[in-house]
Design an enzyme around this catalytic site. Structure first.
Site, short mmCIF file in Angstrom:
data_model
loop_
_atom_site.label_atom_id
_atom_site.label_comp_id
_atom_site.label_asym_id
_atom_site.label_seq_id
_atom_site.Cartn_x
_atom_site.Cartn_y
_atom_site.Cartn_z
CE LYS A 1 0.40 -20.35 11.78
NZ LYS A 1 1.15 -19.85 12.94
CG HIS B 1 4.10 -24.99 12.97
ND1 HIS B 1 4.10 -24.68 11.63
CD2 HIS B 1 4.08 -23.80 13.61
CE1 HIS B 1 4.09 -23.36 11.48
NE2 HIS B 1 4.06 -22.81 12.66
CE LYS C 1 11.15 -24.57 12.53
NZ LYS C 1 11.94 -23.45 13.03
CD GLU D 1 7.11 -20.81 20.09
OE1 GLU D 1 7.68 -20.00 19.34
OE2 GLU D 1 5.88 -20.91 20.16
NE ARG E 1 -2.52 -0.84 3.24
CZ ARG E 1 -3.13 -1.26 4.32
NH1 ARG E 1 -4.41 -1.09 4.44
NH2 ARG E 1 -2.50 -1.85 5.31
CG HIS F 1 8.07 -21.53 9.67
ND1 HIS F 1 6.92 -21.32 10.37
CD2 HIS F 1 9.07 -21.56 10.58
CE1 HIS F 1 7.22 -21.23 11.66
NE2 HIS F 1 8.51 -21.36 11.81
C1 BG6 Z 1 4.61 -19.52 14.07
C2 BG6 Z 1 3.65 -19.22 15.20
O1 BG6 Z 1 3.94 -20.15 13.02
O2 BG6 Z 1 5.66 -20.36 14.55
C3 BG6 Z 1 4.39 -18.59 16.37
O3 BG6 Z 1 2.64 -18.33 14.75
C4 BG6 Z 1 5.57 -19.42 16.78
O4 BG6 Z 1 3.52 -18.40 17.47
C5 BG6 Z 1 6.43 -19.79 15.58
O5 BG6 Z 1 6.31 -18.70 17.72
C6 BG6 Z 1 7.51 -20.78 15.96
O6 BG6 Z 1 8.40 -20.94 14.92
P1 BG6 Z 1 9.92 -21.33 15.16
O7 BG6 Z 1 10.48 -21.46 13.79
O8 BG6 Z 1 10.53 -20.23 15.97
O9 BG6 Z 1 9.88 -22.62 15.91
#
Ligand code: BG6
Length: 484
Positions: free
Chosen positions: A148, A240, A182, A216, A51, A178
């Site tokens: 996502k 994931h 990995k 995390e 934008r 993603h």
């Molecule tokens: C994302 C989530 O898809 O993945 C986040 O929305 C999360 O909440 C993240 O922190 C974790 O990814 P990674 O690569 O740091 O394990």
């Protein structure tokens, strides 16, 4: 050893939302690293569209700053940065209106690979797809990349799929998870299907249970508005963790091809049984010395959203009948660690008199950090004193085994974007897979909403609520320790 570079053909990559957080943090710095390692052909172009009324120079400056902030060690190669910036272009665009589309249509070349990355809110996917079609910018070979969250339930995922399918074939659509990009997640497949050792044991005759942990240390501060509507189930499990579950549980595909792999993953999701309410533990982090509570971070004092979830699942097929799969994920936990552990059954009979300890082989695949594999085996404790047995890890940290520094660690986004350009969909989710995942997730979420389930509080910096530990304890099992 030198990293192998697979060449790709010239391309135009259009990034809608090219000024956004993801583009600045991940996509552009990742593309810069691929550029620097020689993976981008002459004639590759990246066109950002968003934008903001920026011009090309303004965008180049923005990305130059982003590379300095998020580009890793390579950012110091000023010559490479300058050359990379030359590849960038920018055009302002109105996703929901008509502004900017003619200009974009003139910029995008018709005789090279075209990829369109929708790094925007899902509510705009349909608008973008429609205009790419109406302005004849995209063609039957163009690729569409989406992020996502792909829906928040089955119905919305179906709508999103439909809005893309109206203009693009499934072979053109790349849904990013993603985690699939990995390095060690791919190694899961290499370990299973590249070794004779494990596959014969990969079933309910030998496996007692499997644990999947994604812990995390970060909280939800700064993204509470999104997270509070999602929770750990939608944010992490539906995508994931389920992808990890699929890779660990699927049947061997006939070859490592996009549809062969995705067909097998889909079968796993479809074979997942519903989860009993007492096999689900939801948690929410409390305030601690190092930070505020979830409710404060999410700015919702009455929130019942889970920042942690643990559950016990079953896959209803021949290979896995009776084998529990325990999954857990949470924010503000003790350490950042992602691991899959295959816990094998006890020996049927021990020949060693007096050895009453339960010895178990455990294959632990560490996804991050410290990527590697650890196989727990039982050996004799050295020294006199008879046959005393002890469990030791056969530990392989990939960085050590393969030589630190000699193998470039490719970020998930870099790998996935280059796969889009190569036209390889293996590491992307197919539409039916996403829908099947929501079809399994929806009743669980609806169930706890109907029960007005309140998440259990857990201390920030812990391993989650006590009830999650009990999920295994009451069955004589134990979670692996969460270690960074
Ligand atoms: C994302 C989530 O898809 O993945 C986040 O929305 C999360 O909440 C993240 O922190 C974790 O990814 P990674 O690569 O740091 O394990």
């Amino acid at each position: 050893m030198v990293s192998r570079v697979i060449p790709v053909d010239p391309f135009d990559l259009v990034i809608f939302g090219g000024t956004g957080d993801l583009a600045r943090r991940k996509i552009l710095p990742g593309l810069f690293r691929r550029f620097r390692s020689g993976q981008m052909p002459d004639g590759a172009r990246i066109i950002a569209a968003a934008r903001s009324e920026l011009d090309r120079a303004g965008y180049q400056q923005m990305i130059s700053d982003a590379i300095q902030e998020f580009g890793g060690a390579e950012k110091d190669d000023t010559e490479a940065v300058a050359k990379f910036l030359e590849v960038l272009d920018y055009t302002p665009i109105d996703a929901k209106g008509e502004g900017g589309w003619k200009a974009l249509s003139k910029m995008v070349r018709k005789d090279v690979i075209q990829a369109f990355y929708f790094s925007v809110a899902p509510s705009l996917f349909g608008d973008l797809a429609q205009r790419l079609h109406d302005y004849k910018i995209a063609n039957a070979e163009s690729r569409i990349v989406v992020e996502k969250p792909f829906g928040r339930d089955l119905e919305s995922a179906k709508e999103l799929n439909k809005s893309l399918a109206d203009h693009f074939d499934e072979k053109q659509i790349y849904r990013i998870d993603h985690y699939l990009g990995k390095e060690t997640v791919q190694n899961l497949m290499a370990v299973r299907f590249g070794n004779v050792l494990f596959e014969p044991l990969w079933n309910n005759h030998y496996v007692d249970h499997i644990q999947i942990t994604v812990a995390e240390t970060v909280g939800v501060s700064g993204r509470g508005a999104y997270y509070d509507r999602s929770g750990a189930m939608r944010d992490m499990v539906q995508n994931h963790l389920m992808q990890l579950l699929c890779l660990i549980a699927m049947e061997p595909p006939s070859q490592f091809g996009a549809d062969e792999v995705r067909d097998e993953k889909l079968k796993v999701i479809r074979a997942l049984k519903g989860v009993e309410p007492h096999h689900i533990v939801r948690g929410q982090y409390d305030a601690g010395p190092d930070g505020p509570s979830y409710r404060e971070d999410a700015e919702n004092p009455r929130s019942f959203t889970e920042s942690f979830i643990a559950m016990k699942c079953h896959i209803d097929n021949w290979r896995w009948a009776g084998v529990p799969f325990y999954m857990r994920t949470g924010k503000r936990m003790k350490a950042r660690t992602s691991e899959i552990a295959v816990v094998f059954k006890d020996l049927g009979h021990s020949i060693f008199e007096g050895d009453e300890k339960r010895h178990r082989n455990i294959l632990a695949i560490r996804l991050q950090p410290n990527e590697g594999i650890d196989l727990q085996v039982t050996i004799k404790e050295p020294g006199p004193g008879g046959m005393r047995l002890v469990d030791v890890p056969l530990d392989m940290t990939f960085a050590e085994a393969l030589g630190a520094g000699e193998h470039e660690v490719t970020d998930a986004y870099e790998r996935l974007i280059m796969d889009v350009i190569r036209g390889n969909q293996t590491l992307f989710m197919r539409g039916d897979e996403v829908e099947a995942a929501w079809a399994w997730t929806d009743p669980l979420i609806n169930g706890w909403e109907a029960r007005n389930d309140v998440p259990k509080l857990y201390d920030a910096g812990s391993s989650g609520p006590e009830d999650a530990l009990m999920l295994l304890h009451r069955e004589g099992r134990k979670w692996r320790e969460i270690r960074g």
